[in-house]
Design a protein around this motif. Sequence first.
Motif, mmCIF file in Angstrom:
data_model
loop_
_atom_site.group_PDB
_atom_site.id
_atom_site.type_symbol
_atom_site.label_atom_id
_atom_site.label_comp_id
_atom_site.label_asym_id
_atom_site.label_seq_id
_atom_site.Cartn_x
_atom_site.Cartn_y
_atom_site.Cartn_z
ATOM 1 N N VAL A 1 0.853 -1.186 0.000
ATOM 2 C CA VAL A 1 0.000 0.000 0.000
ATOM 3 C C VAL A 1 0.889 1.236 0.000
ATOM 4 O O VAL A 1 1.629 1.480 0.957
ATOM 5 C CB VAL A 1 -0.931 0.020 1.231
ATOM 6 C CG1 VAL A 1 -1.778 1.289 1.216
ATOM 7 C CG2 VAL A 1 -1.833 -1.218 1.246
ATOM 8 N N GLU A 2 0.808 2.006 -1.095
ATOM 9 C CA GLU A 2 1.620 3.200 -1.236
ATOM 10 C C GLU A 2 0.946 4.405 -0.594
ATOM 11 O O GLU A 2 -0.284 4.473 -0.499
ATOM 12 C CB GLU A 2 1.882 3.531 -2.715
ATOM 13 C CG GLU A 2 2.550 2.438 -3.510
ATOM 14 C CD GLU A 2 1.568 1.620 -4.311
ATOM 15 O OE1 GLU A 2 1.984 1.025 -5.330
ATOM 16 O OE2 GLU A 2 0.379 1.556 -3.915
ATOM 17 N N CYS B 1 5.746 2.698 1.163
ATOM 18 C CA CYS B 1 4.987 1.527 0.750
ATOM 19 C C CYS B 1 5.051 0.510 1.885
ATOM 20 O O CYS B 1 6.121 -0.051 2.150
ATOM 21 C CB CYS B 1 5.552 0.944 -0.531
ATOM 22 S SG CYS B 1 4.751 -0.596 -1.049
ATOM 23 N N GLY C 1 1.456 -2.697 -5.646
ATOM 24 C CA GLY C 1 0.518 -1.811 -5.012
ATOM 25 C C GLY C 1 -0.411 -1.189 -6.042
ATOM 26 O O GLY C 1 -0.262 -1.415 -7.250
#
Length: 114
Positions: A5-6, A22, A105
């Motif tokens: 998840v950025e 991230c 991501g």
Amino acid sequence: QVQPVESGGGLVPAGGSLRLSCAVSGSVFNAMGWYRQAPGKQRAWVATIGTSGNTNYADSTKGRFTISRDNAKNTVYLQMNSLKPEDTAVYFCFVDLPYAPRRWGQGTQVTVSS
């Protein structure tokens, strides 16, 4: 399920800086890194960091971008300095897993204004 998840994208003037993060669930990773995709262009590799901290950069980002990782937090970072309008793109984080396909991501938008 491992899912990067950025965060950290945004709008910045030319010459400015941004730091992308991230975060990845899970505990065992190999290389981690970043790609980017500018409008109308193919996704392009930006930088990679190995498990021992060894780094590699695309020629277009050498000297301006720095990749790092915090294994305790399962997080990889991309410090971007001296940003140029041509750095405008969606930036995607990836993580390589042992015995499993690469995970990507969803991307974070970086826009550099001239």
